[in-house]
Design an enzyme around this catalytic site. Structure first.
Site, PDB file in Angstrom:
ATOM      1  N   GLU A 269       0.830  -1.200  -0.178  1.00  0.00           N
ATOM      2  CA  GLU A 269       0.148   0.571  -0.505  1.00  0.00           C
ATOM      3  C   GLU A 269       0.923   0.839   0.015  1.00  0.00           C
ATOM      4  O   GLU A 269       1.612   2.007   1.057  1.00  0.00           O
ATOM      5  CB  GLU A 269      -0.628   0.211   1.265  1.00  0.00           C
ATOM      6  CG  GLU A 269      -1.749  -1.614   1.294  1.00  0.00           C
ATOM      7  CD  GLU A 269      -2.923  -1.213   0.385  1.00  0.00           C
ATOM      8  OE1 GLU A 269      -3.021  -0.286  -0.398  1.00  0.00           O
ATOM      9  OE2 GLU A 269      -3.626  -1.641  -0.055  1.00  0.00           O
ATOM     10  N   CYS A 303      -2.837   8.569   2.896  1.00  0.00           N
ATOM     11  CA  CYS A 303      -2.632   8.440   1.516  1.00  0.00           C
ATOM     12  C   CYS A 303      -3.358   8.595   0.241  1.00  0.00           C
ATOM     13  O   CYS A 303      -2.992   8.625  -0.779  1.00  0.00           O
ATOM     14  CB  CYS A 303      -2.012   7.020   1.110  1.00  0.00           C
ATOM     15  SG  CYS A 303      -3.623   5.874   2.428  1.00  0.00           S
TER      16      CYS A 303
END
Length: 517
Positions: A269, A303
């Site tokens: 990720e 993110c």
């Protein structure tokens, strides 16, 4: 600032969570140890030292791996619903300590107290999800081409799962991984960010208590601490079949190469460069709410933070003016004060990157609508508080192509049809989250079609920031391709096995081959 933290119960929170002033940074459940160098956890809220941990040495790591390996051999034999019961108890413990853990997350990482509470709630939610999943680890039954044969697929636990998490979500991302991994019969070794080690120790204390109460092996949940060198113990270790790593693209490429070299599996990720497309049919009020929260929430350190706002030329000035007006109302300060909207960046190194990004944006021709800058004076002694900035820019700017973990929003313009906006959105190397603001059904469906957004997450009339645990979370391209949390993300933590059973007295061979004896 230290007095404010005390007033909000930080010291009481640390006591409740069993996080003392100096902690051992390596743990196999209830046993805490560690013989490496000492690192301090600094709060970006006021620059104070919250606590210290000792890092994990190679000898410490071997002790952890021995405990994890032994625990796996017994843990995998428990029926999945019984493993689910342990995760249920873990979720209940999290409910009991939601407030102190949320405060620690806020004070150590710098996000708002409400966001800290929300992160702990994500942990609780994934536990609930995992408990239900523990009775649904399904395989498939297929028809065999051979008479008297049955074929099916089943899933078995992988073994030891290595988790490397980032500072911005110091507890939730670990729980996304570990709750599912435990349900699947795996055990976990976790290296939290060296910038937020106390959150890791707090979580380890919580699960250790659950394991002890149930007379289960401590090695089901293990903790190691340190910088990238400690993470390399795991990425190069053949005893760990899966590494789940969250962080920058640069870090992810290093991890991926190391794990691939030993033919291990990676769940990555990585970075995002997320955009919201605003069409002429957008609800402007909703757009501003989604864009502002997406850009400045967690001080732009998600993110999924909104980095780019791609606005149709016909409404560009209207959106720009509304956006600037909204930014002028933001309150920046102590994240434990719920009246504030924006807290600090994680450290002064992040502040330096923020300043360099704005300087680069100017040098490339960007026009700053909200100048940004570092805040100083009373309440800002840590040097980590910055002003959210808005930059009129071009998608082709080098700096716009990069992810800067800070509250910088690039305002971009498009003309013509929505396809032109989608092309701009997709024209970056990252592919995590995306959104479109429109009340036009055709535009919305175009955005979600095979020729639309190339991101792992695509939303309509909500922003890019945040995600529900029920859906698989992750992105494409240089975001890494990993999927965590909901849907069928559990499968990455297991190995698939195809089984064929012959219940006849004959042994027919494949492709009609004859081999009579």
């Amino acid at each position: 600032m230290a007095e404010t933290a005390t007033a909000f119960g930080i010291h009481e929170a640390l006591e409740i969570l069993g996080v003392k002033e100096i902690n051992q940074g390596t743990s196999t459940g209830m046993e805490a140890f560690g013989s490496g160098e000492t690192i301090a956890s600094f709060s970006p809220v006021d620059g104070s030292i919250i606590g210290k941990v000792t890092t994990t040495t190679e000898a410490d790591y071997e002790k952890v791996m021995e405990a994890a390996g032994a625990a796996f051999r017994s843990w995998r034999l428990l029926p999945a619903p019984q493993r689910g019961e342990i995760v249920r108890q873990f979720g209940d413990k999290l409910r009991e300590v939601k407030e102190p853990l949320g405060k620690l997350v806020s004070f150590e990482m710098g996000k708002s107290y409400q966001e800290g509470l929300g992160e702990v709630q994500e942990m609780i939610d994934i536990c609930d999800f995992a408990v239900g999943l523990s009775r649904q680890l399904h395989g498939l039954t297929m028809h065999s081409e051979r008479p008297g044969h049955r074929m099916y697929e089943q899933y078995h636990p992988l073994g030891i799962v290595g988790i490397i998490s980032a500072f911005n979500f110091p507890v939730a991302v670990w729980s996304w991984n570990t709750a599912l991994a435990w349900i699947c019969g795996d055990v976990c070794v976790w290296k939290p960010s060296e910038k937020t080690p106390l959150c890791g120790i707090a979580c380890q204390n919580i699960i250790a208590e659950v394991l002890k109460t149930n007379n289960l092996p401590e090695g089901i949940s293990c903790l190691i601490n340190g910088d990238y060198r400690v993470g390399e113990f795991m990425t190069h270790d053949k005893r760990i079949p899966l590494i789940s790593a969250t962080g920058s693209i640069r870090m992810g490429k290093i991890v991926a190469q190391a794990v691939a070299a030993r033919l291990g599996k990676s769940l990555l990720e990585l970075g995002g460069n997320n955009a919201i497309i605003v069409t002429p049919d957008a609800d402007i009020k909703m757009t501003i709410i989604g864009a502002v929260f997406g850009a400045v929430g967690t001080a732009g350190q998600r993110c999924t933070s909104t980095r780019r706002l791609i606005v149709h030329e016909s409404i560009y000035e209207q959106v720009k003016n509304a956006l600037v007006d909204a930014y002028q109302q933001l309150r920046i300060g102590n994240p434990l004060d719920e009246n504030n909207h924006v807290g600090p960046l994680i450290d002064t190194a992040a502040v330096s990157l923020y300043e360099k990004a704005l300087e680069k944006a100017r040098s490339e021709g960007g026009r700053l609508l909200m100048e940004g800058g570092v805040l100083t004076g009373d309440g800002y002694e840590s040097g980590c508080y910055v002003k959210p900035a808005i930059v009129e820019a071009n998608n082709a700017f080098d700096i716009v192509q990069e992810e800067t973990f800070a509250p910088i929003l690039y305002l971009l313009k498009y003309s013509g049809e929505v396809e032109n906006a989608i092309a701009q959105q997709n024209d970056v190397v990252q592919g995590l989250s995306s959104a479109i603001m429109t009340n036009n059904l055709r535009e919305a469906e175009r955005f979600l079609s095979v020729a639309g957004s190339d991101c792992g997450i695509a939303n309509v009339n909500i922003g890019t920031s945040g995600a529900e645990i029920g859906g698989a979370f992750g992105g494409e391209k240089e975001t890494g391709g990993g999927r965590e949390s909901g849907s069928d993300a559990w499968k990455i933590y297991m190995r698939r096995q195809t089984n064929t059973i012959n219940y006849t007295t004959a042994l027919p061979l494949a492709q009609g081959i004859k081999f009579d004896l």
